[in-house]
Structures are given as structure tokens and as C-alpha cells.
Design a protein around this motif. Structure first.
Motif, short mmCIF file in Angstrom:
data_model
loop_
_atom_site.label_atom_id
_atom_site.label_comp_id
_atom_site.label_asym_id
_atom_site.label_seq_id
_atom_site.Cartn_x
_atom_site.Cartn_y
_atom_site.Cartn_z
N UNK A 125 10.03 1.92 2.75
CA UNK A 125 9.46 0.61 2.44
C UNK A 125 8.13 0.44 3.18
N UNK A 126 7.03 0.39 2.46
CA UNK A 126 5.72 0.31 3.12
C UNK A 126 5.55 -0.92 4.01
N UNK A 127 6.34 -1.95 3.76
CA UNK A 127 6.26 -3.14 4.62
C UNK A 127 6.61 -2.77 6.06
N UNK A 128 7.48 -1.76 6.23
CA UNK A 128 7.89 -1.33 7.56
C UNK A 128 7.00 -0.21 8.11
N UNK A 129 6.07 0.25 7.31
CA UNK A 129 5.26 1.42 7.71
C UNK A 129 4.11 1.00 8.62
N UNK A 130 3.94 1.75 9.70
CA UNK A 130 2.86 1.48 10.64
C UNK A 130 1.51 1.83 10.01
N UNK A 131 0.47 1.08 10.37
CA UNK A 131 -0.88 1.54 10.04
C UNK A 131 -1.07 2.94 10.62
N UNK A 132 -1.79 3.77 9.92
CA UNK A 132 -1.94 5.16 10.36
C UNK A 132 -1.03 6.10 9.61
N UNK A 133 0.04 5.56 9.02
CA UNK A 133 0.86 6.38 8.13
C UNK A 133 0.29 6.28 6.71
N UNK A 134 0.64 7.26 5.89
CA UNK A 134 0.12 7.23 4.50
C UNK A 134 0.61 5.96 3.81
N UNK B 115 4.55 -1.60 -1.51
CA UNK B 115 5.86 -1.85 -2.13
C UNK B 115 6.65 -0.55 -2.25
N UNK B 116 7.97 -0.65 -2.01
CA UNK B 116 8.86 0.53 -2.08
C UNK B 116 8.75 1.26 -3.41
N UNK B 117 8.58 0.51 -4.48
CA UNK B 117 8.54 1.11 -5.82
C UNK B 117 7.19 1.73 -6.14
N UNK B 118 6.23 1.61 -5.23
CA UNK B 118 4.89 2.19 -5.42
C UNK B 118 4.41 2.72 -4.06
N UNK B 119 5.18 3.67 -3.52
CA UNK B 119 4.90 4.08 -2.14
C UNK B 119 4.14 5.41 -2.03
N UNK B 120 3.46 5.79 -3.08
CA UNK B 120 2.33 6.74 -3.08
C UNK B 120 2.67 8.21 -2.86
N UNK B 121 3.69 8.48 -2.04
CA UNK B 121 3.89 9.87 -1.66
C UNK B 121 5.37 10.15 -1.40
#
Ligand code: IDP
Length: 162
Positions: free
Chosen positions: A103-112, A119-125
């Protein structure tokens, strides 16, 4: 004989990284590759493909029963994917940390995911989540002849034997 995935030189691991269709459409392929190169990992396989329903049902075999699977399948087949195999010591764990949580909401800046998605459904990688999972996924996405065993000249600058 050519080395296989399970016997990479120097005990190094391999992992599957895939830029999902949103990452390709949004032209993030170069920046994602750059992060793995700059960290010091070695690219041993790379291709662009339109993923099939069959490939994805095997790749996501633990998710096919989930209610969101039809949407996941639609997303993952909405355009081309860029699949890569990266090699290096602890590459599976390190690349999960570089990619960030699902879930990108939980992802730190600096991560992809923390830098490129919301959004989890559009998390790029995609990044394999275990050594065993990586071996399974690499075999699904790549033929043996598509993976190259090559010596990267800076190996002794990247790693220290101790
Ligand atoms: P991972 O990609 O971080 O390894 P998985 O749990 O293996 O996470 O899920 C695979 C992909 O399925 C996720 O990257 C995401 O795109 C999608 N996904 C996972 N959970 C959900 C959900 O609850 N709703 C919608 N999509 C999800």
C-alpha cells in the motif's frame, strides 16, 4: 554447463522486478532501472511483454481467489510490463525495501512506491517477496536462455569478502 537460477556465482540471489502497466504508461521505467543500477545490483534479464491471463494467474496464484483479483488482472493486462531479473547479495530483501510496502500510503519517501504511487491498485512495480518466490517467478517470466551470466567489472568495488 550454464549456471541455472539456483546456482548463481558467489552465493548471490536473483529477484524478479516488474514495472507494471501504470509504471510503463507513466514513463517511470528508466528511473526504476536507475535505482537498481545505482544501488549496485546486476541486471541479468530484461524484456517488455504483454502479460497473459495465464501467466498472471500463476504469478499471483495465492491471490486468484481474492475478490480484487479480477481488477488486478485487468490492471496487469492493461498494457505492457517491463520484467527484469536483478542479481546481487540479498537482492530479494533489499529490493523489497527499495520498492516499499504494497500500500503506497504506507510507503516511505525514497521507495519506488512512496515516490511514484498513491494507491494499492496502482502501485507501479512488482518485487518478489522471498528467495523461493523469486525463483518460482523468474522461471515463470523468463526462459533460461534469456538470463545472462556475466561478470560486472566493478564487483570487487561493490562487495568485500571478509
Ligand atoms: P506485493 O505486490 O507488495 O508483493 P501482494 O500481496 O503480493 O503484494 O499483492 C499483489 C498485488 O495485488 C499488489 O501489488 C497490488 O497491486 C494488488 N493488491 C494487493 N492487495 C490488494 C487489495 O487489497 N486491493 C487491491 N489490490 C491489491
Amino acid at each position: 554447463p550454464r549456471r541455472t537460477q539456483s546456482s548463481v556465482a558467489g552465493g548471490a540471489e536473483r529477484t524478479l522486478i516488474a514495472v507494471k502497466p501504470d509504471g510503463v504508461q507513466r514513463r517511470h521505467v528508466g528511473q526504476i532501472i536507475q535505482r537498481f543500477e545505482q544501488r549496485g545490483f546486476k541486471l541479468v534479464g530484461l524484456k517488455m511483454l504483454q502479460a497473459s491471463d495465464g501467466l498472471l494467474s500463476q504469478h499471483y496464484c495465492q491471490l486468484v481467489q481474492k475478490p480484487f483479483y479480477p481488477n488486478l488482472l485487468h490492471y496487469m493486462t492493461s498494457g505492457p510490463v517491463v520484467a527484469m531479473v536483478w542479481e546481487g547479495q540479498n537482492v530479494v530483501q533489499s529490493s523489497r525495501r527499495m520498492v516499499g510496502p504494497t500500500n503506497p500510503v504506507e510507503a516511505q519517501p525514497g521507495t519506488v512506491r512512496g515516490d511514484f504511487s498513491l494507491h494499492t491498485s496502482r502501485n507501479v512495480v512488482h518485487a518478489s517477496d522471498s528467495v523461493e518466490g523469486a525463483q518460482r517467478e523468474i522461471q515463470l517470466w523468463f526462459e533460461g536462455k534469456e538470463l545472462l551470466n556475466w561478470d560486472c567489472f566493478d564487483h570487487s568495488l561493490t562487495y568485500k569478502e571478509d
